[in-house]
Write a protein that holds these residues in place. Structure first.
Motif, PDB file in Angstrom:
ATOM      1  N   SER A  20       0.845  -1.188   0.000  1.00 33.66           N
ATOM      2  CA  SER A  20       0.000   0.000   0.000  1.00 33.66           C
ATOM      3  C   SER A  20       0.886   1.246   0.000  1.00 33.66           C
ATOM      4  O   SER A  20       2.067   1.188   0.376  1.00 33.66           O
ATOM      5  CB  SER A  20      -0.907   0.000   1.224  1.00 33.66           C
ATOM      6  N   ASN A  24      -5.640  -1.046   8.474  1.00 38.40           N
ATOM      7  CA  ASN A  24      -6.791  -0.561   7.715  1.00 38.40           C
ATOM      8  C   ASN A  24      -7.044  -1.467   6.519  1.00 38.40           C
ATOM      9  O   ASN A  24      -6.105  -2.017   5.930  1.00 38.40           O
ATOM     10  CB  ASN A  24      -6.538   0.869   7.225  1.00 38.40           C
ATOM     11  N   ILE A  25      -8.325  -1.640   6.189  1.00 32.84           N
ATOM     12  CA  ILE A  25      -8.731  -2.359   4.979  1.00 32.84           C
ATOM     13  C   ILE A  25      -9.564  -1.390   4.151  1.00 32.84           C
ATOM     14  O   ILE A  25     -10.607  -0.909   4.603  1.00 32.84           O
ATOM     15  CB  ILE A  25      -9.534  -3.623   5.312  1.00 32.84           C
ATOM     16  N   GLU A  26      -9.095  -1.087   2.969  1.00 35.28           N
ATOM     17  CA  GLU A  26      -9.694  -0.019   2.179  1.00 35.28           C
ATOM     18  C   GLU A  26     -11.175  -0.239   1.916  1.00 35.28           C
ATOM     19  O   GLU A  26     -11.982   0.675   2.041  1.00 35.28           O
ATOM     20  CB  GLU A  26      -8.933   0.125   0.854  1.00 35.28           C
ATOM     21  N   GLU A  27     -11.551  -1.461   1.551  1.00 34.99           N
ATOM     22  CA  GLU A  27     -12.949  -1.735   1.210  1.00 34.99           C
ATOM     23  C   GLU A  27     -13.866  -1.711   2.422  1.00 34.99           C
ATOM     24  O   GLU A  27     -15.053  -1.403   2.312  1.00 34.99           O
ATOM     25  CB  GLU A  27     -13.067  -3.094   0.504  1.00 34.99           C
ATOM     26  N   ASN A  28     -13.326  -2.070   3.598  1.00 39.77           N
ATOM     27  CA  ASN A  28     -14.151  -2.176   4.796  1.00 39.77           C
ATOM     28  C   ASN A  28     -13.312  -1.831   6.019  1.00 39.77           C
ATOM     29  O   ASN A  28     -12.770  -2.718   6.676  1.00 39.77           O
ATOM     30  CB  ASN A  28     -14.732  -3.593   4.914  1.00 39.77           C
ATOM     31  N   PRO A  29     -13.187  -0.552   6.354  1.00 37.40           N
ATOM     32  CA  PRO A  29     -12.320  -0.139   7.465  1.00 37.40           C
ATOM     33  C   PRO A  29     -12.646  -0.818   8.793  1.00 37.40           C
ATOM     34  O   PRO A  29     -11.747  -1.055   9.603  1.00 37.40           O
ATOM     35  CB  PRO A  29     -12.553   1.374   7.537  1.00 37.40           C
ATOM     36  N   ASN A  86      -2.241  -4.332  -2.056  1.00 35.82           N
ATOM     37  CA  ASN A  86      -2.134  -2.889  -1.828  1.00 35.82           C
ATOM     38  C   ASN A  86      -3.430  -2.251  -1.346  1.00 35.82           C
ATOM     39  O   ASN A  86      -3.522  -1.030  -1.222  1.00 35.82           O
ATOM     40  CB  ASN A  86      -1.654  -2.184  -3.099  1.00 35.82           C
ATOM     41  N   GLN A  87      -4.423  -3.080  -1.034  1.00 34.80           N
ATOM     42  CA  GLN A  87      -5.717  -2.559  -0.598  1.00 34.80           C
ATOM     43  C   GLN A  87      -5.896  -2.599   0.920  1.00 34.80           C
ATOM     44  O   GLN A  87      -6.970  -2.332   1.421  1.00 34.80           O
ATOM     45  CB  GLN A  87      -6.846  -3.337  -1.270  1.00 34.80           C
ATOM     46  N   PHE A  88      -4.845  -2.953   1.652  1.00 33.87           N
ATOM     47  CA  PHE A  88      -4.911  -2.915   3.112  1.00 33.87           C
ATOM     48  C   PHE A  88      -3.523  -2.639   3.667  1.00 33.87           C
ATOM     49  O   PHE A  88      -2.510  -2.845   2.991  1.00 33.87           O
ATOM     50  CB  PHE A  88      -5.499  -4.206   3.688  1.00 33.87           C
ATOM     51  N   ASP A  89      -3.492  -2.110   4.896  1.00 30.12           N
ATOM     52  CA  ASP A  89      -2.240  -1.687   5.532  1.00 30.12           C
ATOM     53  C   ASP A  89      -1.941  -2.535   6.758  1.00 30.12           C
ATOM     54  O   ASP A  89      -2.844  -2.840   7.550  1.00 30.12           O
ATOM     55  CB  ASP A  89      -2.333  -0.227   6.007  1.00 30.12           C
TER      56      ASP A  89
END
Length: 251
Positions: free
Chosen positions: A149, A207-212, A191-194
């Protein structure tokens, strides 16, 4: 949870797994020929077919040991002969025990790198594990730019050069462990989560971009399987008690 520098102990004879525990087994993939032959006999027909597809003997041996050890370990919890264990696979290839053999309760995951494998086991909770060798010559920044990410890449760039390889593989194992726990393979882009990766920073899914809100449902733990390797476990829910066992082949 803070990083766990583990000691790998011999398991007790009366091995049990409580709901509030995770067991992680360290398995050496360099075994004797007699061990290899014994473990191969416990494999299913499809596992033997997969083993035969390996071009190089080392890869074939490592597959046989990792799957044979997995069967031997699961059989201890279930009191079932290892050769009769049967697995189902989800659409992304993640294995689980069939329902009749406890697949609804006993959850597991396996990862290997070099001559070492880790097998993580829990009850009633999804779990994933990943292990990687630290390669100081790996193109960390180039790969991180493509697959990590933006936050992770930025943190990696901010670190002194001599710390970047370990931080890279720390990040990689945490991301892989989470993906394997979810069981969706690379359909969940890296790359869609940290995740956290800086030295001394507690392992965490940030963090998860699609569902924080989803990030708070998961816990990460760091393992140190050897001085030149890093590993991580991801589990649904809070961090339970962790036991780390060393697997040895028994006649």
């Amino acid at each position: 949870m803070i990083a766990v520098v583990t000691s790998w102990n011999s398991p007790p004879q009366d091995l049990t797994l409580d709901l509030g525990e995770i067991h992680v087994w360290r398995v050496s993939l360099a075994q004797t020929e007699s061990c290899l032959q014994s473990l191969q006999q416990t494999l299913s027909a499809d596992e033997r077919t997969k083993a035969a597809r390996f071009v190089f003997p080392k890869g074939r041996s490592q597959f046989i040991v990792s799957r044979g050890a997995l069967r031997a370990i699961l059989s201890r919890y279930l009191n079932i002969n290892s050769h009769i264990l049967r697995f189902d696979y989800n659409p992304y290839g993640k294995p689980s025990l069939i329902f009749a053999q406890g697949g609804d309760t006993l959850r597991f995951n396996l990862s290997h790198s070099g001559n070492m494998a880790l097998i993580a086991i829990a009850k009633n909770r999804d779990i994933g594990v990943d292990i990687e060798g630290i390669n100081p010559n790996f193109p960390c920044l180039e790969i991180a730019e493509k697959f990590f990410s933006p936050l992770e890449h930025s943190v990696l760039l901010s670190l002194p050069e001599h710390l970047q390889p370990r931080a890279f593989f720390t990040c990689w194992t945490r991301k892989e462990a989470y993906i394997k726990a979810v069981g969706k393979g690379l359909s969940l882009p890296l790359n869609q989560f940290d995740v956290s990766l800086a030295p001394g920073e507690p392992p965490a899914l940030l963090n998860i971009e699609e569902n924080p809100e989803e990030a708070s449902r998961w816990s990460l733990m760091e393992l140190i399987p050897s001085s030149d390797m890093v590993a991580a476990v991801a589990i649904a829910g809070d961090c339970p008690k962790l036991h780390c066992w060393q697997w040895t082949w028994e006649f």
